[in-house]
Design a protein around this motif. Structure first.
Motif, PDB file in Angstrom:
ATOM      1  N   THR A 126       0.830  -1.198   0.000  1.00 10.53           N
ATOM      2  CA  THR A 126       0.000   0.000   0.000  1.00 10.53           C
ATOM      3  C   THR A 126       0.870   1.256   0.000  1.00 10.53           C
ATOM      4  OG1 THR A 126      -0.123   0.195   2.409  1.00 10.53           O
ATOM      5  CG2 THR A 126      -1.700  -1.291   1.346  1.00 10.53           C
ATOM      6  N   PRO A 127       0.318   2.413  -0.382  1.00  8.69           N
ATOM      7  CA  PRO A 127       1.112   3.644  -0.404  1.00  8.69           C
ATOM      8  C   PRO A 127       1.659   4.047   0.962  1.00  8.69           C
ATOM      9  CG  PRO A 127      -0.884   3.904  -1.698  1.00  8.69           C
ATOM     10  CD  PRO A 127      -1.011   2.605  -0.984  1.00  8.69           C
ATOM     11  N   CYS A 128       1.000   3.616   2.035  1.00  5.74           N
ATOM     12  CA  CYS A 128       1.480   3.997   3.369  1.00  5.74           C
ATOM     13  C   CYS A 128       2.626   3.107   3.847  1.00  5.74           C
ATOM     14  CB  CYS A 128       0.332   3.967   4.376  1.00  5.74           C
ATOM     15  SG  CYS A 128      -0.354   2.314   4.682  1.00  5.74           S
ATOM     16  N   GLY A 129       3.032   2.139   3.029  1.00  2.61           N
ATOM     17  CA  GLY A 129       4.154   1.282   3.392  1.00  2.61           C
ATOM     18  C   GLY A 129       3.759  -0.057   3.972  1.00  2.61           C
ATOM     19  N   THR A 130       2.479  -0.326   4.136  1.00  8.66           N
ATOM     20  CA  THR A 130       2.023  -1.620   4.644  1.00  8.66           C
ATOM     21  C   THR A 130       2.155  -2.677   3.566  1.00  8.66           C
ATOM     22  OG1 THR A 130       0.442  -0.549   6.136  1.00  8.66           O
ATOM     23  CG2 THR A 130       0.092  -2.877   5.655  1.00  8.66           C
ATOM     24  N   ARG A 131       2.765  -3.764   3.918  1.00  7.05           N
ATOM     25  CA  ARG A 131       2.938  -4.873   2.976  1.00  7.05           C
ATOM     26  C   ARG A 131       2.137  -6.056   3.493  1.00  7.05           C
ATOM     27  NH1 ARG A 131       8.922  -6.589   1.168  1.00  7.05           N
ATOM     28  NH2 ARG A 131       8.810  -4.560   0.148  1.00  7.05           N
ATOM     29  N   LEU A 132       1.074  -6.387   2.761  1.00  7.53           N
ATOM     30  CA  LEU A 132       0.164  -7.458   3.152  1.00  7.53           C
ATOM     31  C   LEU A 132       0.481  -8.695   2.320  1.00  7.53           C
ATOM     32  CD1 LEU A 132      -2.345  -8.397   4.759  1.00  7.53           C
ATOM     33  CD2 LEU A 132      -3.746  -7.518   2.881  1.00  7.53           C
ATOM     34  N   GLU A 133       0.824  -9.780   3.000  1.00  9.59           N
ATOM     35  CA  GLU A 133       1.185 -11.028   2.330  1.00  9.59           C
ATOM     36  C   GLU A 133       0.102 -12.067   2.584  1.00  9.59           C
ATOM     37  OE1 GLU A 133       5.191 -13.749   1.748  1.00  9.59           O
ATOM     38  OE2 GLU A 133       4.819 -12.806   3.680  1.00  9.59           O
ATOM     39  N   ILE A 134      -0.436 -12.629   1.512  1.00 16.85           N
ATOM     40  CA  ILE A 134      -1.470 -13.662   1.602  1.00 16.85           C
ATOM     41  C   ILE A 134      -0.846 -14.976   1.163  1.00 16.85           C
ATOM     42  CG2 ILE A 134      -3.791 -14.344   0.944  1.00 16.85           C
ATOM     43  CD1 ILE A 134      -2.825 -10.899  -0.024  1.00 16.85           C
ATOM     44  N   LEU A 135      -0.793 -15.940   2.063  1.00 16.27           N
ATOM     45  CA  LEU A 135      -0.119 -17.211   1.803  1.00 16.27           C
ATOM     46  C   LEU A 135      -1.131 -18.353   1.792  1.00 16.27           C
ATOM     47  CD1 LEU A 135       2.989 -16.755   4.139  1.00 16.27           C
ATOM     48  CD2 LEU A 135       2.905 -16.486   1.658  1.00 16.27           C
ATOM     49  N   PRO A 136      -0.858 -19.412   1.032  1.00 15.26           N
ATOM     50  CA  PRO A 136      -1.767 -20.572   1.021  1.00 15.26           C
ATOM     51  C   PRO A 136      -1.689 -21.340   2.325  1.00 15.26           C
ATOM     52  CG  PRO A 136       0.193 -21.050  -0.262  1.00 15.26           C
ATOM     53  CD  PRO A 136       0.294 -19.602   0.134  1.00 15.26           C
ATOM     54  N   LYS A 137      -2.814 -21.856   2.750  1.00 16.43           N
ATOM     55  CA  LYS A 137      -2.872 -22.693   3.952  1.00 16.43           C
ATOM     56  C   LYS A 137      -3.778 -23.870   3.655  1.00 16.43           C
ATOM     57  CE  LYS A 137      -4.042 -22.812   8.862  1.00 16.43           C
ATOM     58  NZ  LYS A 137      -4.632 -22.099  10.010  1.00 16.43           N
ATOM     59  N   HIS A 138      -3.189 -25.064   3.597  1.00 18.68           N
ATOM     60  CA  HIS A 138      -3.974 -26.249   3.283  1.00 18.68           C
ATOM     61  C   HIS A 138      -3.998 -27.250   4.426  1.00 18.68           C
ATOM     62  CE1 HIS A 138       0.178 -27.277   2.361  1.00 18.68           C
ATOM     63  NE2 HIS A 138      -0.127 -28.545   2.393  1.00 18.68           N
ATOM     64  N   MET A 139      -3.233 -26.988   5.482  1.00 13.16           N
ATOM     65  CA  MET A 139      -3.245 -27.851   6.651  1.00 13.16           C
ATOM     66  C   MET A 139      -4.029 -27.180   7.769  1.00 13.16           C
ATOM     67  SD  MET A 139      -1.637 -30.673   6.092  1.00 13.16           S
ATOM     68  CE  MET A 139      -0.392 -31.467   5.070  1.00 13.16           C
ATOM     69  N   TYR A 140      -4.916 -27.918   8.423  1.00 14.05           N
ATOM     70  CA  TYR A 140      -5.725 -27.340   9.492  1.00 14.05           C
ATOM     71  C   TYR A 140      -4.862 -26.924  10.678  1.00 14.05           C
ATOM     72  CZ  TYR A 140     -10.264 -28.429   7.443  1.00 14.05           C
ATOM     73  OH  TYR A 140     -11.361 -28.448   6.633  1.00 14.05           O
ATOM     74  N   SER A 141      -3.829 -27.699  10.966  1.00 14.93           N
ATOM     75  CA  SER A 141      -3.051 -27.458  12.178  1.00 14.93           C
ATOM     76  C   SER A 141      -1.816 -26.608  11.929  1.00 14.93           C
ATOM     77  CB  SER A 141      -2.614 -28.805  12.785  1.00 14.93           C
ATOM     78  OG  SER A 141      -1.854 -29.557  11.839  1.00 14.93           O
ATOM     79  N   ALA A 142      -1.492 -26.330  10.662  1.00 14.87           N
ATOM     80  CA  ALA A 142      -0.252 -25.626  10.362  1.00 14.87           C
ATOM     81  C   ALA A 142      -0.465 -24.113  10.359  1.00 14.87           C
ATOM     82  CB  ALA A 142       0.297 -26.066   9.013  1.00 14.87           C
ATOM     83  N   ASP A 143       0.488 -23.387  10.920  1.00 13.98           N
ATOM     84  CA  ASP A 143       0.482 -21.939  10.889  1.00 13.98           C
ATOM     85  C   ASP A 143       1.925 -21.461  10.749  1.00 13.98           C
ATOM     86  OD1 ASP A 143      -0.499 -19.402  10.858  1.00 13.98           O
ATOM     87  OD2 ASP A 143      -0.700 -19.221  13.025  1.00 13.98           O
ATOM     88  N   ASP A 144       2.635 -22.044   9.782  1.00 15.38           N
ATOM     89  CA  ASP A 144       4.040 -21.774   9.572  1.00 15.38           C
ATOM     90  C   ASP A 144       4.180 -20.926   8.311  1.00 15.38           C
ATOM     91  OD1 ASP A 144       6.739 -21.733   9.249  1.00 15.38           O
ATOM     92  OD2 ASP A 144       7.046 -23.876   9.523  1.00 15.38           O
ATOM     93  N   ALA A 145       4.476 -19.633   8.494  1.00 11.17           N
ATOM     94  CA  ALA A 145       4.559 -18.741   7.346  1.00 11.17           C
ATOM     95  C   ALA A 145       5.698 -19.125   6.420  1.00 11.17           C
ATOM     96  CB  ALA A 145       4.724 -17.295   7.824  1.00 11.17           C
ATOM     97  N   ALA A 146       6.847 -19.520   6.984  1.00 19.12           N
ATOM     98  CA  ALA A 146       7.990 -19.889   6.146  1.00 19.12           C
ATOM     99  C   ALA A 146       7.661 -21.101   5.275  1.00 19.12           C
ATOM    100  CB  ALA A 146       9.204 -20.177   7.024  1.00 19.12           C
ATOM    101  N   ARG A 147       6.969 -22.073   5.838  1.00 15.06           N
ATOM    102  CA  ARG A 147       6.607 -23.266   5.071  1.00 15.06           C
ATOM    103  C   ARG A 147       5.617 -22.927   3.968  1.00 15.06           C
ATOM    104  NH1 ARG A 147       3.442 -28.587   7.502  1.00 15.06           N
ATOM    105  NH2 ARG A 147       3.374 -29.780   5.547  1.00 15.06           N
ATOM    106  N   SER A 148       4.614 -22.113   4.289  1.00 21.10           N
ATOM    107  CA  SER A 148       3.635 -21.714   3.279  1.00 21.10           C
ATOM    108  C   SER A 148       4.273 -20.867   2.193  1.00 21.10           C
ATOM    109  CB  SER A 148       2.488 -20.939   3.935  1.00 21.10           C
ATOM    110  OG  SER A 148       1.779 -21.757   4.850  1.00 21.10           O
ATOM    111  N   ARG A 149       5.196 -19.993   2.579  1.00 18.15           N
ATOM    112  CA  ARG A 149       5.882 -19.162   1.594  1.00 18.15           C
ATOM    113  C   ARG A 149       6.753 -20.022   0.682  1.00 18.15           C
ATOM    114  NH1 ARG A 149       8.198 -16.056   4.969  1.00 18.15           N
ATOM    115  NH2 ARG A 149       6.487 -14.562   5.091  1.00 18.15           N
ATOM    116  N   LYS A 150       7.412 -20.996   1.243  1.00 20.92           N
ATOM    117  CA  LYS A 150       8.240 -21.900   0.433  1.00 20.92           C
ATOM    118  C   LYS A 150       7.383 -22.678  -0.548  1.00 20.92           C
ATOM    119  CE  LYS A 150      11.797 -25.476   0.872  1.00 20.92           C
ATOM    120  NZ  LYS A 150      12.590 -26.296   1.832  1.00 20.92           N
TER     121      LYS A 150
END
Length: 410
Positions: free
Chosen positions: A51-75
């Motif tokens: 966004t113009p104010c400098g906010t960077r919003l990252e939307i990552l895929p999540k296919h595991m119910y129990s997983a909340d690992d951003a690095a794994r989803s980003r990979k």
């Protein structure tokens, strides 16, 4: 606490996203859902929005119910993008792995910089550029027509045309523009430093003023073979390969991909790799229609994947990006399957398989959907399998039991 499911935004970023969604909606694209003016839901796209104010919003895929690992989803997202868009990913060891702790844009910028570094070692291409100018001396060819129009006070100047061997060509201008964008947007110290180092090698090259035109003039002959890898990264950085691009004064590096389409194409690419000889895999086939009316065909049917073989009947496959409940603790009525998906596959079966054969409905493998469901029978001759796709191993679970066409006839 921010997670893959929930994040907080500043008020200015929230309003900017709402205004951008309104612009996209005018073109028939729904970017996000607004709930009670307090919640934004981006469930159809993955990637990064800046966004113009400098906010960077990252939307990552999540296919595991129990997983909340951003690095794994980003990979996972980086791997899928690399396969779908045929991106030449360069692995430089542990330092590259650490970038998965950074936003997706930092990984893309890193790969662009590594490709540019490799290109500079191979050498950039020069080209002859026609220059028309006025000088006190003769060089090249005299422009007789222009010389005859010289006013009396300038008759001692020569209007000349000549060629100069310069790196100012469409490919290099695009690379320079992409490098300038990376140098401004990079927040990782390594990317910022490398971008500044490489900028010195392109200091004499002007940045592209019309990327669309320059991409159309990108040469693809044998002498430009070493430019092919960096072209794909330039398209990503400059937004030429995005399904959605931002219009207006703000030009932050934003990348949005429809996850449904990304998963479909990724599955098709992976299946194509494991196809035995003699099998042909097709995507985007639309040769059949649902019905005819007044000798006109209505409602085109386009299955995601169609596999054909001379010795085997055709098989229709459709991929859906949805966390299926399966038989796990999150199980819902009908396993969470959609009735409309069944109608869709039923139509494919009757039009492409003539009511006899095998249909495959593919969902991402998860902790509650680890194995294929028992087959669904539309009739005694038309059967549909619901099979999970393992995104870590890039294969269908139980594929040889449900997909005999993958096994060579022995």
């Amino acid at each position: 606490m921010p997670s893959l499911d929930l994040a907080q935004l500043t008020q200015t970023a929230f309003k900017w996203l709402c205004s951008m969604n309104a612009q996209f909606r005018k073109n028939g694209v729904v970017l996000l859902q607004i709930q009670d003016q307090q919640w934004l839901c981006l469930d159809n796209f993955v990637g990064v929005i800046e966004t113009p104010c400098g906010t960077r919003l990252e939307i990552l895929p999540k296919h595991m119910y129990s997983a909340d690992d951003a690095a794994r989803s980003r990979k996972l997202l980086c791997k899928m993008l690399g396969v779908v868009h045929d991106l030449p990913v360069r692995d430089v060891g542990p330092a590259d792995i650490e970038l998965f702790d950074q936003p997706l844009t930092e990984w893309v910028m890193r790969q662009f910089l590594l490709s540019l570094e490799h290109l500079l070692v191979r050498g950039i291409r020069f080209d002859y550029n026609r220059v028309e100018e006025e000088q006190r001396y003769l060089r090249g060819q005299l422009d007789v027509a222009q010389q005859m129009r010289q006013p009396v006070g300038k008759q001692h100047f020569f209007r000349i045309r000549h060629d100069v061997f310069l790196p100012d060509r469409a490919e290099n201008r695009l690379i320079k523009k992409a490098l300038d964008s990376v140098a401004k947007a990079a927040q990782d110290a390594g990317n910022w430093r490398l971008a500044r180092e490489l900028s010195g090698a392109l200091v004499d090259i002007p940045a592209s003023r019309n990327p669309g035109l320059d991409f159309g003039n990108w040469a693809d002959d044998r002498s430009m073979a070493h430019y092919r890898d960096i072209k794909r990264w330039c398209e990503l950085v400059l937004g030429q390969q995005m399904p959605l691009t931002q219009q207006g004064a703000w030009h932050g590096i934003s990348m949005l991909f429809p996850m449904e389409k990304l998963f479909e194409r990724y599955v098709a690419k992976c299946l194509a790799r494991m196809m035995p000889a003699g099998r042909r895999i097709s995507t985007g086939v639309g040769s059949k229609h649902l019905c005819t009316h007044l000798e006109k065909e209505f409602f085109q049917l386009k299955p995601d994947i169609l596999i054909q073989s001379a010795n085997h009947p055709p098989v229709v496959l459709d991929a859906k990006w949805k966390r299926l409940a399966g038989n796990g603790p999150e199980s819902k009525l009908n396993y969470g399957l959609s009735q409309s998906d069944f109608y869709q596959l039923f139509a494919y079966g009757h039009k492409y398989l003539e009511g006899e054969g095998t249909l495959i409905l593919i969902y991402p493998c998860s902790d509650v959907f680890p194995a294929a469901l028992e087959p669904f029978h539309f009739s005694g001759k038309l059967t549909m399998w619901v099979i999970p796709f393992d995104l870590d191993k890039d294969l269908l679970i139980g594929q040889y039991r449900a997909l005999p066409f993958l096994v060579d006839a022995a």
